[in-house]
Design a protein around this motif. Structure first.
Motif, PDB file in Angstrom:
ATOM      1  N   GLY A  88       0.781  -1.234   0.000  1.00  0.00           N
ATOM      2  CA  GLY A  88       0.000   0.000   0.000  1.00  0.00           C
ATOM      3  C   GLY A  88       0.808   1.278   0.000  1.00  0.00           C
ATOM      4  N   GLY A  89       2.050   1.228   0.465  1.00  0.00           N
ATOM      5  CA  GLY A  89       2.875   2.430   0.449  1.00  0.00           C
ATOM      6  C   GLY A  89       3.048   2.978  -0.956  1.00  0.00           C
ATOM      7  N   TYR A  90       3.178   2.086  -1.932  1.00  0.00           N
ATOM      8  CA  TYR A  90       3.288   2.517  -3.328  1.00  0.00           C
ATOM      9  C   TYR A  90       2.017   3.251  -3.746  1.00  0.00           C
ATOM     10  CZ  TYR A  90       4.072   2.252  -8.386  1.00  0.00           C
ATOM     11  OH  TYR A  90       4.245   2.568  -9.714  1.00  0.00           O
ATOM     12  N   THR A  91       0.881   2.695  -3.379  1.00  0.00           N
ATOM     13  CA  THR A  91      -0.409   3.300  -3.732  1.00  0.00           C
ATOM     14  C   THR A  91      -0.571   4.668  -3.092  1.00  0.00           C
ATOM     15  OG1 THR A  91      -1.345   1.076  -3.861  1.00  0.00           O
ATOM     16  CG2 THR A  91      -2.904   2.917  -3.697  1.00  0.00           C
ATOM     17  N   TRP A  92      -0.218   4.778  -1.822  1.00  0.00           N
ATOM     18  CA  TRP A  92      -0.396   6.057  -1.132  1.00  0.00           C
ATOM     19  C   TRP A  92       0.470   7.155  -1.747  1.00  0.00           C
ATOM     20  CZ3 TRP A  92      -4.701   6.402   0.867  1.00  0.00           C
ATOM     21  CH2 TRP A  92      -5.239   5.502   1.788  1.00  0.00           C
ATOM     22  N   VAL A  93       1.698   6.838  -2.126  1.00  0.00           N
ATOM     23  CA  VAL A  93       2.572   7.870  -2.695  1.00  0.00           C
ATOM     24  C   VAL A  93       2.027   8.363  -4.036  1.00  0.00           C
ATOM     25  CG1 VAL A  93       4.887   8.345  -3.598  1.00  0.00           C
ATOM     26  CG2 VAL A  93       4.621   7.079  -1.457  1.00  0.00           C
ATOM     27  N   TYR A  94       1.436   7.471  -4.807  1.00  0.00           N
ATOM     28  CA  TYR A  94       0.876   7.862  -6.101  1.00  0.00           C
ATOM     29  C   TYR A  94      -0.558   8.392  -5.993  1.00  0.00           C
ATOM     30  CZ  TYR A  94       4.381   6.454  -9.567  1.00  0.00           C
ATOM     31  OH  TYR A  94       5.498   6.399 -10.369  1.00  0.00           O
ATOM     32  N   PHE A  95      -1.178   8.240  -4.851  1.00  0.00           N
ATOM     33  CA  PHE A  95      -2.616   8.457  -4.676  1.00  0.00           C
ATOM     34  C   PHE A  95      -3.078   9.810  -5.227  1.00  0.00           C
ATOM     35  CE2 PHE A  95      -6.528   8.988  -2.130  1.00  0.00           C
ATOM     36  CZ  PHE A  95      -7.092   7.724  -2.241  1.00  0.00           C
ATOM     37  N   ASP A  96      -2.502  10.891  -4.737  1.00  0.00           N
ATOM     38  CA  ASP A  96      -2.891  12.225  -5.202  1.00  0.00           C
ATOM     39  C   ASP A  96      -2.110  12.646  -6.440  1.00  0.00           C
ATOM     40  OD1 ASP A  96      -4.839  13.015  -3.112  1.00  0.00           O
ATOM     41  OD2 ASP A  96      -3.122  12.789  -1.791  1.00  0.00           O
ATOM     42  N   ALA A  97      -0.917  12.108  -6.590  1.00  0.00           N
ATOM     43  CA  ALA A  97      -0.077  12.509  -7.724  1.00  0.00           C
ATOM     44  C   ALA A  97      -0.747  12.208  -9.054  1.00  0.00           C
ATOM     45  CB  ALA A  97       1.278  11.806  -7.638  1.00  0.00           C
ATOM     46  N   ILE A  98      -1.412  11.057  -9.169  1.00  0.00           N
ATOM     47  CA  ILE A  98      -1.988  10.691 -10.466  1.00  0.00           C
ATOM     48  C   ILE A  98      -3.326  11.372 -10.723  1.00  0.00           C
ATOM     49  CG2 ILE A  98      -0.766   8.501 -10.533  1.00  0.00           C
ATOM     50  CD1 ILE A  98      -3.335   7.079  -9.803  1.00  0.00           C
ATOM     51  N   THR A  99      -3.891  12.034  -9.722  1.00  0.00           N
ATOM     52  CA  THR A  99      -5.111  12.806  -9.978  1.00  0.00           C
ATOM     53  C   THR A  99      -4.784  14.222 -10.440  1.00  0.00           C
ATOM     54  OG1 THR A  99      -5.322  13.646  -7.703  1.00  0.00           O
ATOM     55  CG2 THR A  99      -6.346  11.514  -8.199  1.00  0.00           C
ATOM     56  N   THR A 100      -3.535  14.636 -10.281  1.00  0.00           N
ATOM     57  CA  THR A 100      -3.161  16.008 -10.631  1.00  0.00           C
ATOM     58  C   THR A 100      -2.164  16.090 -11.779  1.00  0.00           C
ATOM     59  OG1 THR A 100      -1.405  16.002  -8.946  1.00  0.00           O
ATOM     60  CG2 THR A 100      -3.557  16.837  -8.284  1.00  0.00           C
ATOM     61  N   ASP A 101      -1.589  14.957 -12.181  1.00  0.00           N
ATOM     62  CA  ASP A 101      -0.560  14.970 -13.215  1.00  0.00           C
ATOM     63  C   ASP A 101      -0.802  13.795 -14.163  1.00  0.00           C
ATOM     64  OD1 ASP A 101       2.041  14.348 -14.545  1.00  0.00           O
ATOM     65  OD2 ASP A 101       2.758  16.031 -13.343  1.00  0.00           O
ATOM     66  N   THR A 102      -1.160  14.090 -15.403  1.00  0.00           N
ATOM     67  CA  THR A 102      -1.500  13.022 -16.343  1.00  0.00           C
ATOM     68  C   THR A 102      -0.298  12.147 -16.680  1.00  0.00           C
ATOM     69  OG1 THR A 102      -1.153  14.539 -18.204  1.00  0.00           O
ATOM     70  CG2 THR A 102      -3.402  14.307 -17.376  1.00  0.00           C
ATOM     71  N   GLN A 103       0.894  12.724 -16.723  1.00  0.00           N
ATOM     72  CA  GLN A 103       2.069  11.916 -17.018  1.00  0.00           C
ATOM     73  C   GLN A 103       2.383  10.943 -15.883  1.00  0.00           C
ATOM     74  OE1 GLN A 103       4.016  11.534 -19.858  1.00  0.00           O
ATOM     75  NE2 GLN A 103       2.175  12.552 -20.626  1.00  0.00           N
ATOM     76  N   ALA A 104       2.183  11.389 -14.659  1.00  0.00           N
ATOM     77  CA  ALA A 104       2.361  10.480 -13.526  1.00  0.00           C
ATOM     78  C   ALA A 104       1.364   9.335 -13.622  1.00  0.00           C
ATOM     79  CB  ALA A 104       2.185  11.237 -12.212  1.00  0.00           C
ATOM     80  N   CYS A 105       0.139   9.659 -14.039  1.00  0.00           N
ATOM     81  CA  CYS A 105      -0.888   8.629 -14.192  1.00  0.00           C
ATOM     82  C   CYS A 105      -0.512   7.655 -15.305  1.00  0.00           C
ATOM     83  CB  CYS A 105      -2.238   9.289 -14.481  1.00  0.00           C
ATOM     84  SG  CYS A 105      -3.639   8.163 -14.377  1.00  0.00           S
TER      85      CYS A 105
END
Length: 426
Positions: A276-293
């Motif tokens: 889950g640590g991987y998920t939490w770090v990406y959690f908000d990042a992929i809602t605000t940055d399409t490349q991160a997503c």
């Protein structure tokens, strides 16, 4: 319930539609079409218990206590209570540290008065804008050796900095940005002398991390400071989420740094969250940055999502994850095909989250999801904010159970699981 083959077919058809629209050279990219609204109101076909703010008194009580002590100018008692909550790692049932809530209540009057003055377009030199903060600065001067009161004043500056950043004033945007930066600079100056005291204190270290949002620190400094904070309180997912947003290129990092820190965090917090640590770090990042997503390891993210539920299946958590998958994550659907593929796959987790785990509704969580979990969003009325979240949540749930509802069934969420029954015709 949707079968896996139907989910795959739906995913394929939505992606195919996006590819088709991309293949037209003269066509401009447009969002994916919204689903047609149901003929009946969601509340007529859904039955679910709703949690109100009064049903979660521990957080409200902590904030009220901090506000009371500040209004009575009982600074020693206030500092002692924040310190005790910090040292004992006391938290609400949904994991919010009580030290943070007490401190939030203690500075609420000062910050709210400033926010109100900004909405009234007061001059920047108006006493309404600076009176409360001047009193806080005087408090800090009298207690300069108390790290908790120093951090309290610094956090007030940070809150007011955010208020200036989002202010709808008559001044140019650049002017507001300078005022925002000035408050963050002042907060940093206050916190620098207590950096040594912060290493073993989640409250003080979180304040140090909060300053990063308004300044330009290096990637390693941000990553190392957040890593220390996460190691102190691995159960608090909010710090991991903040780390992810700071690792975006628009802040202090890069996509490579984001991926690295997500994997490092997953390894360090495995005992608490599994993957889950991987998920939490990406959690908000992929809602605000399409490349991160577009770059996220979808399988790792979804494995982490299941591990999070395995670690914490509370209704607070289920509402957060369900609102994320149905409201926050799909907001930018149709803007970038590479990002839409992982976005659709992750959003598909809403099916099992809602059908297998949801038993009650937390409207404020859904309302915050509609705002993209933006902590700087100005909430003028909590009741109206919650009502909006309630309506949005019911609509999202109705869409999830569209087939059942259109087939004349009523969906009831109970402590023992879902119950489907025929809708009584009046």
């Amino acid at each position: 319930m949707l079968t896996q083959s139907r989910q795959a077919l739906d995913l394929f058809s939505r992606i195919s539609a996006l590819v088709s629209s991309r293949s037209r050279p003269a066509a401009r990219q447009s969002p994916a079409p919204a689903e047609q609204p149901l003929a009946q109101r969601p509340e007529d076909s859904l039955s679910i218990a709703v949690l109100s703010a009064q049903d979660a008194p521990e957080g409200t009580e902590a904030q009220d206590r901090g506000q009371f002590l500040a209004r009575q100018e009982r600074w020693d008692d206030l500092s002692r209570q924040i310190r005790t909550a910090d040292e004992t790692r006391a938290a609400t049932r949904c994991g919010v540290p009580l030290a943070d809530l007490i401190a939030f209540g203690a500075r609420a009057d000062v910050v709210s008065a400033t926010e109100h003055a900004l909405t009234e377009h007061h001059d920047a030199r108006s006493r309404a804008l600076i009176r409360g903060l001047m009193a806080f600065e005087a408090l800090r001067a009298e207690n300069r050796h108390d790290p908790y009161l120093t951090a309290l004043v610094a956090l007030a500056h940070i809150d007011i900095g955010w208020a200036w950043r989002g202010a709808d004033s008559q001044d140019p945007a650049a002017t507001n940005q300078r005022r925002c930066a000035a408050h963050f600079d002042r907060a940093a100056a206050l916190l620098e002398p207590i950096a040594a005291d912060s290493r073993n204190s989640p409250f003080l270290l979180a304040a140090q991390c909060a300053v990063f949002a308004g300044r330009g620190p290096g990637t390693l400094q941000v990553a190392d400071t957040y890593s220390t904070l996460i190691d102190l309180t691995p159960a608090n997912h909010r710090h991991m989420r903040a780390l992810g947003t700071h690792m975006l290129p628009r802040s202090a990092g890069s996509y490579a740094a984001l991926e690295l820190e997500a994997r490092r965090t997953a390894a360090r917090t495995e005992a608490t969250w599994g993957a889950g640590g991987y998920t939490w770090v990406y959690f908000d990042a992929i809602t605000t940055d399409t490349q991160a997503c577009a770059r996220v390891d979808t399988r790792f993210f979804l494995d982490g999502l299941r591990d999070i539920v395995q670690a914490d299946a509370s209704q607070e958590m289920i509402n957060l994850l369900a609102a994320y998958c149905t409201v926050a994550l799909p907001k930018d659907m149709g803007q970038d095909l590479q990002a839409d593929v992982p976005r659709l796959r992750i959003a598909g987790a809403a099916d099992w989250l809602i059908r297998d785990h949801l038993t009650e509704l937390h409207p404020l969580v859904w309302a915050h999801a509609e705002e993209g979990f933006d902590n700087s969003a100005l909430i003028r009325s909590v009741s109206r904010f919650a009502a909006r979240g309630h309506a949005g949540a019911l609509q999202a749930l109705a869409n999830q159970f569209r087939e059942e509802i259109e087939g004349g069934q009523k969906v009831s969420f109970t402590k023992h699981g879902l119950h489907l029954s025929a809708v009584c015709q009046s």
